[in-house]
Design a protein around this motif. Structure first.
Motif, PDB file in Angstrom:
ATOM      1  N   LYS A 385       0.827  -1.203   0.000  1.00 20.83           N
ATOM      2  CA  LYS A 385       0.000   0.000   0.000  1.00 20.83           C
ATOM      3  C   LYS A 385       0.865   1.259   0.000  1.00 20.83           C
ATOM      4  CE  LYS A 385      -3.821  -2.371   0.293  1.00 20.83           C
ATOM      5  NZ  LYS A 385      -4.677  -2.506  -0.889  1.00 20.83           N
ATOM      6  N   LEU A 386       0.523   2.181  -0.875  1.00 21.73           N
ATOM      7  CA  LEU A 386       1.175   3.479  -0.899  1.00 21.73           C
ATOM      8  C   LEU A 386       0.402   4.423   0.031  1.00 21.73           C
ATOM      9  CD1 LEU A 386       1.764   3.793  -4.752  1.00 21.73           C
ATOM     10  CD2 LEU A 386       3.421   3.124  -3.012  1.00 21.73           C
ATOM     11  N   VAL A 387       1.100   4.945   1.023  1.00 23.54           N
ATOM     12  CA  VAL A 387       0.440   5.746   2.052  1.00 23.54           C
ATOM     13  C   VAL A 387      -0.259   6.963   1.443  1.00 23.54           C
ATOM     14  CG1 VAL A 387       0.796   7.117   4.144  1.00 23.54           C
ATOM     15  CG2 VAL A 387       2.046   4.977   3.827  1.00 23.54           C
ATOM     16  N   TRP A 388       0.397   7.609   0.480  1.00 22.58           N
ATOM     17  CA  TRP A 388      -0.202   8.814  -0.098  1.00 22.58           C
ATOM     18  C   TRP A 388      -1.471   8.498  -0.875  1.00 22.58           C
ATOM     19  CZ3 TRP A 388      -1.099   9.484  -5.264  1.00 22.58           C
ATOM     20  CH2 TRP A 388      -0.402   8.659  -6.156  1.00 22.58           C
ATOM     21  N   ALA A 389      -1.507   7.323  -1.523  1.00 22.99           N
ATOM     22  CA  ALA A 389      -2.702   6.926  -2.276  1.00 22.99           C
ATOM     23  C   ALA A 389      -3.852   6.603  -1.326  1.00 22.99           C
ATOM     24  CB  ALA A 389      -2.390   5.728  -3.164  1.00 22.99           C
ATOM     25  N   VAL A 390      -3.527   5.958  -0.201  1.00 24.31           N
ATOM     26  CA  VAL A 390      -4.535   5.668   0.820  1.00 24.31           C
ATOM     27  C   VAL A 390      -5.108   6.968   1.371  1.00 24.31           C
ATOM     28  CG1 VAL A 390      -4.928   4.698   3.118  1.00 24.31           C
ATOM     29  CG2 VAL A 390      -3.559   3.425   1.442  1.00 24.31           C
ATOM     30  N   ALA A 391      -4.204   7.906   1.687  1.00 20.73           N
ATOM     31  CA  ALA A 391      -4.638   9.207   2.226  1.00 20.73           C
ATOM     32  C   ALA A 391      -5.494   9.960   1.197  1.00 20.73           C
ATOM     33  CB  ALA A 391      -3.421  10.044   2.608  1.00 20.73           C
ATOM     34  N   LEU A 392      -5.115   9.859  -0.091  1.00 19.86           N
ATOM     35  CA  LEU A 392      -5.876  10.515  -1.147  1.00 19.86           C
ATOM     36  C   LEU A 392      -7.296   9.954  -1.222  1.00 19.86           C
ATOM     37  CD1 LEU A 392      -5.979  12.431  -3.620  1.00 19.86           C
ATOM     38  CD2 LEU A 392      -5.176  10.485  -5.008  1.00 19.86           C
TER      39      LEU A 392
END
Length: 517
Positions: A385-392
């Motif tokens: 999981k990419l943290v920035w994509a999850v946050a987005l």
């Protein structure tokens, strides 16, 4: 010769004139109270939509049903509500707005009990059918009632109450999911669904304290009762008299008719409405019908229910696996949705419908685009999981419901309830609700299958495209209605259709002249 400029088309020149501009008034507390009480029935729809978000998780486990059956379970209530919405217009013209709301509460109460005591999937679907009819009634009448009660200075504020309570119901449904999720599996979802019978009883009791709509009273020839209601719901005695005069003019009663009870023309009771709406509409009515149905279609087709009802699946996609954590996360969606709808209600009569609607639909489409990008990237890099994509994804989920609530959510109900002429209003609004619920039902019943076919990110890219088309529709065909009385509304529509009719007539005359020559 001075160039003629359409006064009410495209919204650019459709702003109220200086003479029409709403003056600041102290809000009529009586009109506010009765509009709020009537609109509280909308909690029933919101609660069902919110509670089904979590209840579906436990229903699937307990009854061991497939994803297709989950889709059908979640979406059929909207389709069943078409029956209630279609019947509500005629019923409200027959028995009045107030008793139609009471009838809605009684039907939903029966449906909630059936769902709460359901022993299998078929029994549960029977309960959904009954509750859906009640929701159709409850969804159609409150905006009409609030619009007909409100003075022009605060009609947007009061007519947006149904959307406020829909969002309150969604939030209560989310909280109910989390609160009852710890109960035994066979009990949890039944309590979540069945407990909605309690508010339907309370809401039915409050309806008995409401007065009847003054416009409906005039349509029945009860001028004395209508005067009393208008005196209490208007900003001044002069406005009350003006509203009564305008209603009498629309109904077909002479201005000097002041008896408490009079006979009214036959057409005032609802006869011939379908012919005037569909078979022989005037250019204004044709424009109103397209605008009233179109705003409801794009409100739902752009995908809001996919975000609201299937938010647990979105959160599961971004890595939240625990059922209780997913339900807790959905509460944030409910809080965002409810908070921004409250902001919208205070802006409707200050900023206007058109500005809020265009801002809302544009922001909503942009948020869905961001969500689609985030989900697509998470799908592509599923192994880590990419943290920035999850946050987005989380940020865009909250942003989408916020943008929806600040404009598209309330304005669909406000706009459609105020633009139809008096004798077409109840059944015209019923058609709007029917389009709204049908579109919602189809979307909810197909979303899981859709994202399995084109990926979840692809589904939201599709909704983004629909949202952009919706923005163009709103910009092109929806004039501003702020500050106009309900009886003035018809004159704001039809410029484009009258222009086309005139051009065709000129072309026909030119062809006749050429043939003679």
């Amino acid at each position: 010769m001075a160039e003629h400029k359409p006064a009410d088309f495209h919204g650019v020149s459709g702003e109220p004139t200086e003479a029409q501009s709403p003056k600041k008034h102290k809000r009529n507390k009586y009109a506010l109270a009765i509009s709020a009480l009537a609109s509280m029935t909308s909690i029933l729809l919101g609660y069902d939509g919110g509670v089904m978000t979590g209840a579906a998780i436990y229903i699937k486990k307990d009854l061991k049903i497939s994803d297709v059956k989950v889709e059908i379970l979640a979406g059929t209530l909207s389709l069943y509500s078409l029956i209630g919405a279609a019947a509500a217009g005629r019923t409200s013209d027959w028995v009045g707005r107030r008793y139609t709301i009471l009838f809605a509460c009684a039907i939903f109460f029966t449906g909630a009990l059936l769902m709460g005591f359901a022993t299998n999937y078929a029994f549960l679907m029977v309960g959904r059918f009954v509750a859906g009819i009640g929701v159709g009634y409850a969804l159609m009448i409150p905006p009409v009632y609030a619009a007909e009660m409100a003075p022009a200075s605060s009609r947007g504020f009061l007519s947006s109450f149904p959307e406020i309570f829909i969002n309150v119901g969604v939030l209560l449904g989310y909280i109910s999911n989390y609160a009852f999720s710890k109960l035994p599996l066979k009990l949890s979802w039944r309590v979540m669904l069945g407990i909605s019978a309690i508010p339907s009883i309370l809401l039915a009791a409050t309806v008995l304290a409401l007065p009847e709509s003054p416009r409906w009273l005039v349509m029945q020839g009860r001028l004395g009762d209508a005067k009393k209601v208008l005196d209490r719901t208007s900003d001044s005695p002069e406005e009350a008299q003006l509203r009564l005069s305008e209603i009498k003019q629309v109904v077909g009663l002479p201005e000097n008719c002041n008896d408490d009870v009079v006979s009214v023309p036959k057409h005032s009771h609802g006869e011939g409405v379908w012919k005037d709406l569909f078979l022989h509409p005037t250019p204004s009515v044709c424009h109103i019908l397209i605008a009233g149905l179109g705003i409801h279609f794009f409100q739902q087709a752009s995908g809001i229910d996919a975000v609201v009802i299937y938010s647990p699946r979105i959160y599961e996609k971004v890595g939240i696996k625990s059922d209780s954590e997913k339900l807790l996360a959905t509460i944030a969606v409910g809080i965002s949705k409810t908070s921004f709808i409250v902001v919208a209600t205070f802006l409707l009569d200050k900023v206007g419908r058109r500005v809020l609607l265009l801002t809302s639909s544009g922001g909503f489409a942009a948020s869905l685009f961001g969500l689609a990008i985030g989900l697509t990237i998470i799908d592509r890099y599923d192994d880590h999981k990419l943290v920035w994509a999850v946050a987005l994804c989380i940020a865009m989920t909250l942003s989408s419901v916020a943008f929806f609530s600040i404009g598209m959510g309330p304005i669909a109900w406000v706009y459609s309830s105020e633009i139809f002429p008096l004798r077409l209003r109840a059944q015209g609004c019923g058609m709007g609700v029917a389009v709204n619920r049908f579109t919602s039902g189809v979307l909810v019943m197909t979303f899981i299958s859709l994202y399995k076919a084109i990926t979840i990110g692809g589904a939201f890219f599709l909704f983004t495209g629909i949202g952009i088309v919706g923005w163009v529709f709103f910009y092109t065909l929806l004039p501003e209605t702020q500050g106009r009385t309900l009886e003035e509304m018809e004159a704001s529509f039809g410029s484009f259709f009258r222009w086309r009719t005139t051009m065709k007539e000129l072309e026909r005359k030119k062809m006749e002249e050429n043939s003679v020559a």
